[in-house]
Design a protein around this motif. Structure first.
Motif, PDB file in Angstrom:
ATOM      1  N   ALA A  52       0.829  -1.207   0.000  1.00  0.00           N
ATOM      2  CA  ALA A  52       0.000   0.000   0.000  1.00  0.00           C
ATOM      3  C   ALA A  52       0.858   1.250   0.000  1.00  0.00           C
ATOM      4  N   TYR A  53       1.933   1.244   0.767  1.00  0.00           N
ATOM      5  CA  TYR A  53       2.800   2.425   0.804  1.00  0.00           C
ATOM      6  C   TYR A  53       3.580   2.595  -0.495  1.00  0.00           C
ATOM      7  N   ALA A  54       3.908   1.485  -1.156  1.00  0.00           N
ATOM      8  CA  ALA A  54       4.559   1.596  -2.463  1.00  0.00           C
ATOM      9  C   ALA A  54       3.603   2.236  -3.472  1.00  0.00           C
ATOM     10  N   LEU A  55       2.328   1.825  -3.454  1.00  0.00           N
ATOM     11  CA  LEU A  55       1.336   2.426  -4.351  1.00  0.00           C
ATOM     12  C   LEU A  55       1.074   3.880  -3.977  1.00  0.00           C
ATOM     13  N   ASP A  56       1.111   4.181  -2.679  1.00  0.00           N
ATOM     14  CA  ASP A  56       0.945   5.565  -2.244  1.00  0.00           C
ATOM     15  C   ASP A  56       2.074   6.431  -2.777  1.00  0.00           C
ATOM     16  N   ALA A  57       3.293   5.902  -2.716  1.00  0.00           N
ATOM     17  CA  ALA A  57       4.435   6.641  -3.264  1.00  0.00           C
ATOM     18  C   ALA A  57       4.252   6.886  -4.758  1.00  0.00           C
ATOM     19  N   ALA A  58       3.644   5.909  -5.445  1.00  0.00           N
ATOM     20  CA  ALA A  58       3.415   6.076  -6.883  1.00  0.00           C
ATOM     21  C   ALA A  58       2.451   7.217  -7.177  1.00  0.00           C
ATOM     22  N   THR A  59       1.516   7.513  -6.249  1.00  0.00           N
ATOM     23  CA  THR A  59       0.591   8.629  -6.483  1.00  0.00           C
ATOM     24  C   THR A  59       1.339   9.961  -6.510  1.00  0.00           C
ATOM     25  N   TYR A  60       2.383  10.091  -5.693  1.00  0.00           N
ATOM     26  CA  TYR A  60       3.197  11.311  -5.726  1.00  0.00           C
ATOM     27  C   TYR A  60       3.856  11.462  -7.097  1.00  0.00           C
ATOM     28  N   ASN A  61       4.450  10.364  -7.584  1.00  0.00           N
ATOM     29  CA  ASN A  61       5.155  10.420  -8.862  1.00  0.00           C
ATOM     30  C   ASN A  61       4.205  10.653 -10.023  1.00  0.00           C
ATOM     31  N   ALA A  62       3.048   9.978  -9.994  1.00  0.00           N
ATOM     32  CA  ALA A  62       2.076  10.144 -11.073  1.00  0.00           C
ATOM     33  C   ALA A  62       1.547  11.570 -11.107  1.00  0.00           C
ATOM     34  N   ALA A  63       1.280  12.120  -9.938  1.00  0.00           N
ATOM     35  CA  ALA A  63       0.798  13.502  -9.883  1.00  0.00           C
ATOM     36  C   ALA A  63       1.868  14.475 -10.364  1.00  0.00           C
ATOM     37  N   GLY A  64       3.125  14.188 -10.031  1.00  0.00           N
ATOM     38  CA  GLY A  64       4.212  15.057 -10.475  1.00  0.00           C
ATOM     39  C   GLY A  64       4.361  15.094 -11.980  1.00  0.00           C
ATOM     40  N   ILE A  65       3.993  14.007 -12.648  1.00  0.00           N
ATOM     41  CA  ILE A  65       4.063  13.969 -14.109  1.00  0.00           C
ATOM     42  C   ILE A  65       2.801  14.568 -14.730  1.00  0.00           C
ATOM     43  N   ALA A  66       1.646  14.127 -14.225  1.00  0.00           N
ATOM     44  CA  ALA A  66       0.377  14.466 -14.878  1.00  0.00           C
ATOM     45  C   ALA A  66      -0.092  15.891 -14.601  1.00  0.00           C
ATOM     46  N   ALA A  67       0.122  16.387 -13.384  1.00  0.00           N
ATOM     47  CA  ALA A  67      -0.451  17.687 -13.020  1.00  0.00           C
ATOM     48  C   ALA A  67       0.076  18.840 -13.882  1.00  0.00           C
ATOM     49  N   PRO A  68       1.401  19.024 -14.022  1.00  0.00           N
ATOM     50  CA  PRO A  68       1.861  20.133 -14.866  1.00  0.00           C
ATOM     51  C   PRO A  68       1.386  20.017 -16.315  1.00  0.00           C
ATOM     52  N   ALA A  69       1.374  18.772 -16.856  1.00  0.00           N
ATOM     53  CA  ALA A  69       0.919  18.587 -18.228  1.00  0.00           C
ATOM     54  C   ALA A  69      -0.562  18.924 -18.367  1.00  0.00           C
ATOM     55  N   ALA A  70      -1.372  18.494 -17.397  1.00  0.00           N
ATOM     56  CA  ALA A  70      -2.812  18.757 -17.450  1.00  0.00           C
ATOM     57  C   ALA A  70      -3.106  20.243 -17.335  1.00  0.00           C
ATOM     58  N   VAL A  71      -2.386  20.924 -16.439  1.00  0.00           N
ATOM     59  CA  VAL A  71      -2.591  22.369 -16.268  1.00  0.00           C
ATOM     60  C   VAL A  71      -2.214  23.116 -17.546  1.00  0.00           C
ATOM     61  N   THR A  72      -1.081  22.748 -18.113  1.00  0.00           N
ATOM     62  CA  THR A  72      -0.631  23.416 -19.337  1.00  0.00           C
ATOM     63  C   THR A  72      -1.626  23.207 -20.484  1.00  0.00           C
ATOM     64  N   ALA A  73      -2.120  21.971 -20.629  1.00  0.00           N
ATOM     65  CA  ALA A  73      -3.072  21.675 -21.699  1.00  0.00           C
ATOM     66  C   ALA A  73      -4.391  22.413 -21.483  1.00  0.00           C
ATOM     67  N   THR A  74      -4.876  22.424 -20.235  1.00  0.00           N
ATOM     68  CA  THR A  74      -6.140  23.107 -19.935  1.00  0.00           C
ATOM     69  C   THR A  74      -6.016  24.605 -20.149  1.00  0.00           C
ATOM     70  N   ALA A  75      -4.880  25.173 -19.740  1.00  0.00           N
ATOM     71  CA  ALA A  75      -4.669  26.611 -19.920  1.00  0.00           C
ATOM     72  C   ALA A  75      -4.612  26.964 -21.399  1.00  0.00           C
ATOM     73  N   GLY A  76      -4.043  26.072 -22.203  1.00  0.00           N
ATOM     74  CA  GLY A  76      -3.960  26.335 -23.634  1.00  0.00           C
ATOM     75  C   GLY A  76      -5.313  26.328 -24.319  1.00  0.00           C
ATOM     76  N   VAL A  77      -6.247  25.552 -23.790  1.00  0.00           N
ATOM     77  CA  VAL A  77      -7.573  25.440 -24.417  1.00  0.00           C
ATOM     78  C   VAL A  77      -8.560  26.442 -23.824  1.00  0.00           C
TER      79      VAL A  77
END
Length: 439
Positions: A134-159
């Protein structure tokens, strides 16, 4: 994967997407409304600064409220969402002090998004094996958010624009608050209290002594109310000190906190160093690629850690991860070909991914239940502060050092953290784990 764990991971992912998207979102919104990133930088500073200061208090308050399940976490996430929405509405429109105050309020909730949420897993997922995964998967949420969040914000701001982009972060945080209502974090059985913090989490629910209640109706009521308030503040102060004592007196907790904080001084300066290194290697704009493969490698490493069986201790694993990350970054600093730098940054991420999972497990296994939330929020707050210090030091040293030298210095912080933690490993014994010793 059980329903409880799925609900937790959904909550954590939504909350951390909102948190990790703020840096890009604030910068874009400030540029859009003011024409300059200066106000955005000030708002980000106000957002990050309270993390370390608020961490002990939020941890203590969450520990006090643990009998009500995740109610405190729900309230903190709701306030977090409201603060993001407030920044979206006020940045570039309201007086700067108002915007900074709103950002600081959201920053005070930051420790609950990181360490505060992670501290719930020990109660939600019983059993050593299931908890490790569970803690390994929890750690993965930090990494996934670090990748996805900036990309999602940039794409949403562009549209749709920078304002709606930050609005989506507020919606994500509000979704996390809603999902958190489904979590049930039971109060630790027996209310065991660690020797290092005999007053932590126990005094607020004790009945007053007979001598304190006798004749209570004879004196002025305001005086009695003041006495009750003083007792409450005194108990809260003892709980705050109890969390700090535990963090210092238990070798594994002291070691992992010191080592990861030292390493995060280097992590804090990695973004500008990567940009400068790519430019020096003849790939202007290639810094984003280096940071992306670093984050992708960390995500892969965290997911790989979820499949790791029993074997090497978490303290030793964390030390190996720190040394591996430092060695890979040092190799990138010494490598002239840019493609080789990309490979080495990916390798550094692979080594860094299991580190967070190991850190979370060490905190969960070694922190006594009464102060576990404080240990998690304090650790997260100190790492955030260390990263801010690293960013400031990198900015100051960038003009005096070459990009390769700068990256080598940042890699040295990872190596130093690994050496420090390796020295702690020999002093940690399995019998020190609260769960194994019957506490």
């Amino acid at each position: 994967m059980g329903r409880v764990l799925r609900g937790y991971l959904a909550t954590a992912t939504c909350a951390r997407l909102a948190d990790d998207g703020m840096a890009v979102s604030v910068t874009l919104l400030a540029l859009h409304r003011t024409g300059s990133a200066a106000q955005g930088a000030a708002v980000l500073a106000a957002w990050m600064a309270p993390h370390a200061v608020a961490a002990p208090l939020t941890g203590a308050l969450a520990a006090r409220a643990r009998g009500a399940g995740a109610a405190f976490h729900v309230a903190a996430l709701a306030l977090f969402a409201a603060a993001i929405a407030g920044v979206a509405l006020t940045l570039g429109r309201a007086p700067v002090p108002v915007v900074l105050a709103v950002a600081a309020l959201g920053g005070c909730c930051g420790p609950m998004v990181t360490g505060g949420l992670s501290s719930l897993l020990a109660g939600l997922v019983p059993g050593t094996g299931a908890r490790a995964r569970a803690y390994a998967l929890d750690a993965a949420t930090y990494n996934a958010a670090g990748i996805a969040a900036p990309a999602a914000v940039t794409a949403t701001a562009g549209v749709w624009g920078a304002g709606p982009a930050m609005g989506t972060l507020a919606v994500s945080a509000a979704g996390a608050a809603g999902l958190a209502t489904t979590l049930r974090a039971p109060r630790p059985a027996g209310g065991a209290v660690p020797k290092a913090a005999p007053d932590a989490g126990t005094r607020t629910g004790t009945a007053p002594d007979a001598g304190e209640t006798e004749g209570a109706g004879d004196g002025p009521r305001p005086t009695a109310d003041r006495n009750l308030r003083c007792r409450g503040l005194s108990a809260l102060w003892r709980e705050l000190l109890g969390g700090l004592r535990v963090l210092w007196e238990i070798p594994a907790l002291r070691g992992i906190t010191a080592a990861t904080s030292l390493a995060f001084v280097g992590i804090g300066g990695l973004a500008p160093a990567a940009v400068l290194l790519a430019d020096e290697r003849g790939y202007p704009g290639g810094g984003g690629v280096l940071l992306t493969v670093l984050a992708a490698g960390a995500l892969a490493g965290a997911l790989g850690a979820a499949r790791r069986g029993a074997g090497v201790s978490d303290v030793r694993l964390a030390a190996v991860c720190l040394v591996g990350t430092g060695a890979a970054l040092l190799g990138a600093a010494a490598s002239a070909p840019y493609p080789l730098c990309v490979v080495l940054f990916c390798l550094a991420g692979l080594c860094d991914g299991p580190l967070l999972a190991a850190t979370l497990r060490i905190r969960a296994d070694h922190a006594p239940p009464a102060v576990r939330t404080q240990v998690f929020t304090l650790g997260a707050g100190l790492k955030t502060t260390a990263a801010s210090a690293g960013a400031a030091l990198t900015a100051a040293a960038a003009s005096a050092l070459s990009p390769a030298q700068l990256l080598a210095v940042l890699a040295a912080f990872q190596l130093a953290g690994g050496v420090l933690l390796r020295g702690i490993d020999s002093s940690v014994r399995p019998g020190q784990l609260p769960e194994q010793s019957g506490s």
